[in-house]
Design an enzyme around this catalytic site. Structure first.
Site, PDB file in Angstrom:
ATOM      1  N   ARG A  72     -50.507  -3.095  -3.417  1.00 41.39           N
ATOM      2  CA  ARG A  72     -49.284  -3.622  -4.158  1.00 41.39           C
ATOM      3  C   ARG A  72     -47.895  -3.411  -3.265  1.00 41.39           C
ATOM      4  O   ARG A  72     -47.175  -4.407  -3.480  1.00 41.39           O
ATOM      5  CB  ARG A  72     -49.245  -3.093  -5.326  1.00 41.39           C
ATOM      6  CG  ARG A  72     -48.316  -3.824  -6.491  1.00 41.39           C
ATOM      7  CD  ARG A  72     -48.565  -3.545  -7.906  1.00 41.39           C
ATOM      8  NE  ARG A  72     -48.029  -2.347  -8.063  1.00 41.39           N
ATOM      9  CZ  ARG A  72     -48.131  -1.435  -9.279  1.00 41.39           C
ATOM     10  NH1 ARG A  72     -48.959  -2.152 -10.385  1.00 41.39           N
ATOM     11  NH2 ARG A  72     -47.826  -0.321  -9.332  1.00 41.39           N
ATOM     12  N   LYS A 174     -43.209  -5.288  -7.094  1.00 40.30           N
ATOM     13  CA  LYS A 174     -42.616  -4.340  -7.980  1.00 40.30           C
ATOM     14  C   LYS A 174     -41.198  -4.181  -7.065  1.00 40.30           C
ATOM     15  O   LYS A 174     -40.962  -2.983  -6.446  1.00 40.30           O
ATOM     16  CB  LYS A 174     -43.300  -2.841  -7.578  1.00 40.30           C
ATOM     17  CG  LYS A 174     -43.062  -1.977  -8.857  1.00 40.30           C
ATOM     18  CD  LYS A 174     -44.299  -1.175  -9.010  1.00 40.30           C
ATOM     19  CE  LYS A 174     -43.896   0.274  -9.838  1.00 40.30           C
ATOM     20  NZ  LYS A 174     -43.239   0.210 -11.158  1.00 40.30           N
ATOM     21  N   GLU A 210     -44.917  -8.837 -21.170  1.00 39.06           N
ATOM     22  CA  GLU A 210     -44.784  -7.348 -20.651  1.00 39.06           C
ATOM     23  C   GLU A 210     -44.184  -6.551 -21.654  1.00 39.06           C
ATOM     24  O   GLU A 210     -43.339  -7.124 -22.512  1.00 39.06           O
ATOM     25  CB  GLU A 210     -44.229  -7.275 -19.308  1.00 39.06           C
ATOM     26  CG  GLU A 210     -44.949  -7.583 -18.271  1.00 39.06           C
ATOM     27  CD  GLU A 210     -44.788  -6.830 -16.973  1.00 39.06           C
ATOM     28  OE1 GLU A 210     -45.413  -5.654 -16.802  1.00 39.06           O
ATOM     29  OE2 GLU A 210     -44.006  -7.363 -15.925  1.00 39.06           O
TER      30      GLU A 210
HETATM   31  N1  PLP Z   1     -45.288  -3.623 -15.686  1.00 46.22           N
HETATM   32  C1  PLP Z   1     -43.876  -3.216 -14.855  1.00 46.22           C
HETATM   33  C2  PLP Z   1     -42.992  -3.974 -14.854  1.00 46.22           C
HETATM   34  C3  PLP Z   1     -44.059  -1.821 -14.207  1.00 46.22           C
HETATM   35  O1  PLP Z   1     -42.993  -1.294 -13.806  1.00 46.22           O
HETATM   36  C4  PLP Z   1     -45.061  -0.962 -14.464  1.00 46.22           C
HETATM   37  C5  PLP Z   1     -45.012   0.103 -13.780  1.00 46.22           C
HETATM   38  O2  PLP Z   1     -45.704   0.490 -12.586  1.00 46.22           O
HETATM   39  C6  PLP Z   1     -46.309  -1.565 -14.925  1.00 46.22           C
HETATM   40  C7  PLP Z   1     -46.324  -2.797 -15.568  1.00 46.22           C
HETATM   41  C8  PLP Z   1     -47.502  -0.935 -15.199  1.00 46.22           C
HETATM   42  O3  PLP Z   1     -48.333  -0.845 -13.704  1.00 46.22           O
HETATM   43  P1  PLP Z   1     -49.198   0.295 -13.361  1.00 46.22           P
HETATM   44  O4  PLP Z   1     -50.185   0.736 -14.270  1.00 46.22           O
HETATM   45  O5  PLP Z   1     -49.579  -0.177 -11.830  1.00 46.22           O
HETATM   46  O6  PLP Z   1     -48.163   1.466 -13.086  1.00 46.22           O
HETATM   47  C1  COI Z   2     -44.597   3.150 -13.490  1.00 47.25           C
HETATM   48  O1  COI Z   2     -45.172   3.227 -14.510  1.00 47.25           O
HETATM   49  O2  COI Z   2     -45.006   3.736 -12.363  1.00 47.25           O
HETATM   50  C2  COI Z   2     -43.223   2.718 -13.670  1.00 47.25           C
HETATM   51  O3  COI Z   2     -42.638   1.968 -12.700  1.00 47.25           O
HETATM   52  C3  COI Z   2     -42.445   2.909 -14.708  1.00 47.25           C
HETATM   53  C4  COI Z   2     -41.045   3.256 -14.036  1.00 47.25           C
HETATM   54  C5  COI Z   2     -40.267   2.268 -13.665  1.00 47.25           C
HETATM   55  C6  COI Z   2     -40.787   4.793 -14.459  1.00 47.25           C
END
Ligand code: PLP
Ligand code: COI
Length: 328
Positions: A72, A174, A210
């Site tokens: 990612r 991200k 989200e």
């Molecule tokens: N959505 C957003 C906008 C986020 O910042 C995050 C955090 O990483 C997630 C979803 C959840 O993604 P992940 O499970 O890969 O941490």
């Molecule tokens: C994560 O879950 O890794 C996120 O990005 C949330 C965060 C911005 C603290």
């Protein structure tokens, strides 16, 4: 310090100069001194990842699906016209940072972990709008506890008329700009007494996208786990793992499809999931002044998903093949 329980001594830094990533090294300097005209300050060439290291009962240190963060991160880099990282450099940085700060990894049994934050920024004198020629890739880490106050407790969320990303924008990666766009709606929700904000799809504002910095999922009355399919949400690694756990470990049916906000009562339980959020039960969603209450308690299916996921994180439940990388 917010989410972090403390700071750690070492971070990793590598620079991209003259067309290639340098080797990089650990440093104890937490400050970055760069040119005032750097792209990161003006045109938003900035992105990050988030993953965690967990200590098991036996004292092993393990990462959860870090290859997916690597993939990612390169998707985000490509989207912002920044140079991709090699797998070797990404994992060297993570491994060295975790090892150098290993005394700061919370012990097993406290519900805490070491949050690892890889990031990349564009630097160097650059006044016109174009990609930088120089970049920094860095990784730091902090011990953390729960992201949403209250632990495994059902929280109240509210929808917003604002979007964090557009349909063909940067929602799937991200990048820092998505988070800048989220600060104002988040603040409005917090000021109104909610734990956070629910974004709707930017094109029609009729479907759930989200939950702040986490993905949404719901459990229907006939026990199907449903999570939104949308071009403007971050593909959550936790969400992907929950879908697998539900289908292959708990024997549930799963669906990725649209979740209409006006049909929210199709769900008996709902949750937010992410690296930081883990699984946070959603107690209620307020939309246009109407409050839909799921439950003030943690629902039984969410509890099972949570226990399985967290059991895998900390090594108490055997992980599906390839999910765990041990740091030795
Ligand atoms: N959505 C957003 C906008 C986020 O910042 C995050 C955090 O990483 C997630 C979803 C959840 O993604 P992940 O499970 O890969 O941490
Ligand atoms: C994560 O879950 O890794 C996120 O990005 C949330 C965060 C911005 C603290």
């Amino acid at each position: 310090m917010g989410y972090a329980l403390g700071e750690t001594k070492f971070r990793f830094r590598a620079e991209f100069v003259e067309g290639k990533w340098q080797e990089g090294a650990l440093t104890d300097d937490k400050f970055i001194h760069i040119h005032e005209a750097s792209n990161v300050f003006h045109y938003g060439q900035a992105l990050f990842e988030g993953l965690k290291a967990y200590k098991t009962k036996e004292g092993k240190i393990q990462l959860f699906r870090p290859e997916l963060n690597f993939i990612r991160m390169n998707q985000s880099l490509r989207r912002l016209v920044m140079p991709e990282l090699s797998e070797e450099l990404f994992f060297k940085a993570i491994t060295e940072v975790v090892k150098a700060n290993k005394d700061d990894i919370p012990e097993y049994g406290k519900g805490q972990s070491l949050y690892i934050r890889p990031f990349a920024i564009g630097k160097g004198m650059n006044l016109g709008v174009k990609p930088s020629e120089e970049y920094i890739f860095s990784v730091f880490c902090n011990p953390v506890g729960v992201y949403f106050a209250g632990g495994l407790r059902a929280l109240d969320f509210v929808t917003t008329d604002f979007d964090r990303a557009s349909a063909n924008g940067t929602g799937q990666v991200k990048v820092a700009g998505n988070y800048a766009a989220s600060l104002y709606p988040r603040q409005q929700a917090i000021d109104a007494g909610y734990a956070g904000v629910i974004y709707l799809d930017p094109s029609t504002h009729s479907k759930i996208d989200e939950v702040g910095a986490a993905n949404f999922f719901g459990i229907t009355h006939d026990n199907v786990l449903v999570t939104p399919k949308s071009s403007s949400i971050l593909p959550s690694i936790t969400k992907r793992s929950i879908l697998y756990i539900a289908e292959h470990m708990l024997g549930m049916k799963v669906e990725e499809r649209e979740c209409l906000i006006d049909n929210i009562s199709e769900f008996k339980e709902a949750g937010a999931c992410g690296t930081a959020a883990i699984i946070t039960p959603i107690g209620s969603i307020t939309h246009k002044g109407n409050k839909h209450v799921f439950s003030t308690e943690v629902g039984p299916t969410i509890k099972k998903l949570y226990d399985t996921l967290v059991g895998i994180y900390y090594g108490d439940i055997e992980a599906p093949e390839g999910w765990i990388r041990e740091i030795k």
